[in-house]
Design an enzyme around this catalytic site. Structure first.
Site, PDB file in Angstrom:
ATOM      1  N   VAL A 133       0.766  -1.177   0.054  1.00  0.00           N
ATOM      2  CA  VAL A 133       0.046  -0.158  -0.001  1.00  0.00           C
ATOM      3  C   VAL A 133       0.818   1.181  -0.027  1.00  0.00           C
ATOM      4  O   VAL A 133       0.427   2.391   0.171  1.00  0.00           O
ATOM      5  CB  VAL A 133      -0.987   0.108   1.186  1.00  0.00           C
ATOM      6  CG1 VAL A 133      -2.055  -1.214   1.156  1.00  0.00           C
ATOM      7  CG2 VAL A 133      -0.204  -0.090   2.427  1.00  0.00           C
TER       8      VAL A 133
ATOM      9  N   CYS B 208     -19.538  14.709   4.391  1.00  0.00           N
ATOM     10  CA  CYS B 208     -21.060  14.145   4.851  1.00  0.00           C
ATOM     11  C   CYS B 208     -21.015  13.894   6.289  1.00  0.00           C
ATOM     12  O   CYS B 208     -22.266  13.738   6.919  1.00  0.00           O
ATOM     13  CB  CYS B 208     -21.236  12.797   4.180  1.00  0.00           C
ATOM     14  SG  CYS B 208     -20.375  11.538   4.753  1.00  0.00           S
TER      15      CYS B 208
ATOM     16  N   THR C 103       7.345 -11.773  -1.158  1.00  0.00           N
ATOM     17  CA  THR C 103       6.291 -11.787  -0.599  1.00  0.00           C
ATOM     18  C   THR C 103       6.358 -13.251   0.343  1.00  0.00           C
ATOM     19  O   THR C 103       6.723 -14.341  -0.385  1.00  0.00           O
ATOM     20  CB  THR C 103       4.918 -11.836  -1.341  1.00  0.00           C
ATOM     21  OG1 THR C 103       3.749 -12.296  -0.666  1.00  0.00           O
ATOM     22  CG2 THR C 103       5.147 -12.737  -2.419  1.00  0.00           C
ATOM     23  N   SER C 104       5.680 -13.382   1.493  1.00  0.00           N
ATOM     24  CA  SER C 104       5.729 -14.429   2.116  1.00  0.00           C
ATOM     25  C   SER C 104       4.810 -15.464   1.639  1.00  0.00           C
ATOM     26  O   SER C 104       4.575 -16.698   1.752  1.00  0.00           O
ATOM     27  CB  SER C 104       5.318 -14.434   3.484  1.00  0.00           C
ATOM     28  OG  SER C 104       4.096 -13.637   3.865  1.00  0.00           O
TER      29      SER C 104
ATOM     30  N   HIS D  92      -4.397  -4.261  -2.209  1.00  0.00           N
ATOM     31  CA  HIS D  92      -4.646  -4.182  -0.834  1.00  0.00           C
ATOM     32  C   HIS D  92      -4.856  -2.682  -0.457  1.00  0.00           C
ATOM     33  O   HIS D  92      -4.695  -2.010   0.574  1.00  0.00           O
ATOM     34  CB  HIS D  92      -3.535  -4.702   0.021  1.00  0.00           C
ATOM     35  CG  HIS D  92      -3.510  -6.204   0.262  1.00  0.00           C
ATOM     36  ND1 HIS D  92      -2.655  -6.870   0.768  1.00  0.00           N
ATOM     37  CD2 HIS D  92      -4.549  -7.088  -0.153  1.00  0.00           C
ATOM     38  CE1 HIS D  92      -2.731  -8.160   0.712  1.00  0.00           C
ATOM     39  NE2 HIS D  92      -3.961  -8.171   0.138  1.00  0.00           N
TER      40      HIS D  92
HETATM   41  P1  OAD Z   1       5.602 -10.285   4.681  1.00  0.00           P
HETATM   42  O1  OAD Z   1       5.916  -9.474   5.805  1.00  0.00           O
HETATM   43  O2  OAD Z   1       4.554 -11.265   5.021  1.00  0.00           O
HETATM   44  O3  OAD Z   1       6.615 -11.111   3.576  1.00  0.00           O
HETATM   45  C1  OAD Z   1       7.721 -10.128   3.270  1.00  0.00           C
HETATM   46  C2  OAD Z   1       8.391 -11.222   2.608  1.00  0.00           C
HETATM   47  O4  OAD Z   1       9.673 -10.485   1.978  1.00  0.00           O
HETATM   48  C3  OAD Z   1       9.185 -12.077   3.151  1.00  0.00           C
HETATM   49  O5  OAD Z   1       8.863 -13.700   2.838  1.00  0.00           O
HETATM   50  C4  OAD Z   1      10.731 -12.060   3.418  1.00  0.00           C
HETATM   51  O6  OAD Z   1      11.669 -13.071   3.431  1.00  0.00           O
HETATM   52  C5  OAD Z   1      10.927 -11.081   1.891  1.00  0.00           C
HETATM   53  N1  OAD Z   1      11.799 -10.195   2.001  1.00  0.00           N
HETATM   54  C6  OAD Z   1      12.265  -9.406   2.919  1.00  0.00           C
HETATM   55  N2  OAD Z   1      13.152  -8.550   2.440  1.00  0.00           N
HETATM   56  C7  OAD Z   1      13.318  -8.783   1.052  1.00  0.00           C
HETATM   57  C8  OAD Z   1      14.334  -8.372  -0.017  1.00  0.00           C
HETATM   58  N3  OAD Z   1      15.178  -7.308   0.287  1.00  0.00           N
HETATM   59  N4  OAD Z   1      14.086  -8.892  -1.038  1.00  0.00           N
HETATM   60  C9  OAD Z   1      13.219  -9.688  -1.314  1.00  0.00           C
HETATM   61  N5  OAD Z   1      12.402 -10.379  -0.344  1.00  0.00           N
HETATM   62  C10 OAD Z   1      12.455  -9.833   0.843  1.00  0.00           C
HETATM   63  O7  OAD Z   1       4.617  -9.361   3.465  1.00  0.00           O
HETATM   64  P2  OAD Z   1       3.755  -9.597   2.466  1.00  0.00           P
HETATM   65  O8  OAD Z   1       3.779 -10.996   1.792  1.00  0.00           O
HETATM   66  O9  OAD Z   1       3.758  -8.608   1.286  1.00  0.00           O
HETATM   67  O10 OAD Z   1      -1.791  -7.094   4.142  1.00  0.00           O
HETATM   68  O11 OAD Z   1       2.207  -9.601   3.136  1.00  0.00           O
HETATM   69  C11 OAD Z   1       1.116  -9.921   2.522  1.00  0.00           C
HETATM   70  C12 OAD Z   1       0.070  -9.088   3.429  1.00  0.00           C
HETATM   71  O12 OAD Z   1       0.096  -9.302   4.806  1.00  0.00           O
HETATM   72  C13 OAD Z   1       0.402  -7.542   3.071  1.00  0.00           C
HETATM   73  O13 OAD Z   1      -0.108  -6.715   2.120  1.00  0.00           O
HETATM   74  C14 OAD Z   1      -0.663  -6.973   4.724  1.00  0.00           C
HETATM   75  C15 OAD Z   1      -0.123  -8.154   5.458  1.00  0.00           C
HETATM   76  O14 OAD Z   1      -0.805  -8.346   6.514  1.00  0.00           O
HETATM   77  C16 OAD Z   1      -2.878  -6.300   4.410  1.00  0.00           C
HETATM   78  O15 OAD Z   1      -2.483  -5.190   5.036  1.00  0.00           O
HETATM   79  C17 OAD Z   1      -4.316  -6.618   3.941  1.00  0.00           C
END
Ligand code: OAD
Length: 244
Positions: A101, A150, A188-189, A117
């Protein structure tokens, strides 16, 4: 670092989809959500990222979002974001799907983006649903919570737990995933659905799926190839390898 097959598929591809998560912004200084240093270790999602929490205590939720907005205003896109702009310039059919976001892809110059998101720099009224830009936000004196004209409470225009994703964004993302030649899943995780389903769907429909992450994830065994390292290093190297 890159397999011959990956490079061959990328050189032949006309259609590429990229899914990003918090990891791509980590090198810009935006905290990720999970893991030892993640935001969800320090803050409780159930108190901050859902509508009931907001209606119960809107000022607490606004405090948390203002903290994150201030942080994001201070940071810049990193070489990973910039490399994705180069990929977009190469491929006639390119879609960037992000769970972030933080607006950093737009600041970097990416154009065809679907923000699954929402965007922390946008707001909307809980009552009339009007979208309200940051510059239009008005906070009544003596309150920490912005109000719409509003009279309704204004909230950040992001997707909270238990809420549906924006329909067009998620439809476009699945349509593109099902028809692309190569799918990149970056930082992304891959535990939050439906976004996490996209790379698996892409693979099922015949795309070559490359994961870039600093560590293995729950989808590492399912993708075609994983490269473990920082997105800000790997993506520029990939772009260079493609001669861009
Ligand atoms: P996460 O915090 O779950 O995962 C981040 C990922 O990035 C992990 O797998 C890390 O290993 C990896 N990582 C960290 N540093 C990195 C780098 N320099 N290069 C490559 N990878 C790296 O974040 P998201 O998967 O984005 O949702 O989480 C998904 C959603 O969960 C978010 O959008 C948010 C959260 O709750 C909402 O707020 C709706």
């Amino acid at each position: 670092m890159f397999s011959d097959l990956l490079i061959e598929r990328l050189l032949k591809a006309t259609s590429v989809v990229v899914l990003t998560g918090a990891g791509i912004s980590a090198e810009s200084g935006v905290p990720i959500f999970r893991g030892e240093t993640g935001l969800w270790k320090k803050f409780r999602p159930e108190e901050l990222a859902n509508i009931d929490a907001f209606l119960r205590n809107p000022s607490l939720v606004w405090e948390w979002y203002n903290y994150r907005k201030d942080l994001i205003r201070e940071v810049n896109p990193n070489p990973g974001h910039v490399a994705l702009v180069a990929l977009e310039n190469k491929y006639p059919d390119f879609l960037l799907v992000t769970q972030n976001v933080d607006n950093l892809h737009r600041v970097a110059g990416s154009r065809n983006i679907r923000e699954l998101h929402g965007n922390i720099m946008r707001n909307r009224c809980v009552d009339c649903n009007r979208q309200i830009d940051q510059s239009e936000l008005t906070v009544p004196t003596g309150s920490a919570v912005p109000r719409c004209e509003c009279g309704g409470l204004v909230r950040p225009d992001v997707v909270w737990f238990g809420e549906a994703l924006p329909n067009k964004e998620i439809q476009d993302a699945f349509t593109a995933a099902r028809s692309c030649d190569v799918f990149l899943v970056v930082g992304t995780s891959a535990v939050v659905h439906p976004a996490a389903q996209l790379p698996l769907e892409a693979k099922e429909y015949g795309a070559y799926v490359l994961e870039i992450n600093v560590e293995p994830t729950v989808i590492s065994n399912y993708v075609n190839e994983s490269i473990f390292g920082k997105a800000g290093t790997i993506l520029p190297a990939l772009v260079k390898r493609l001669g861009l």
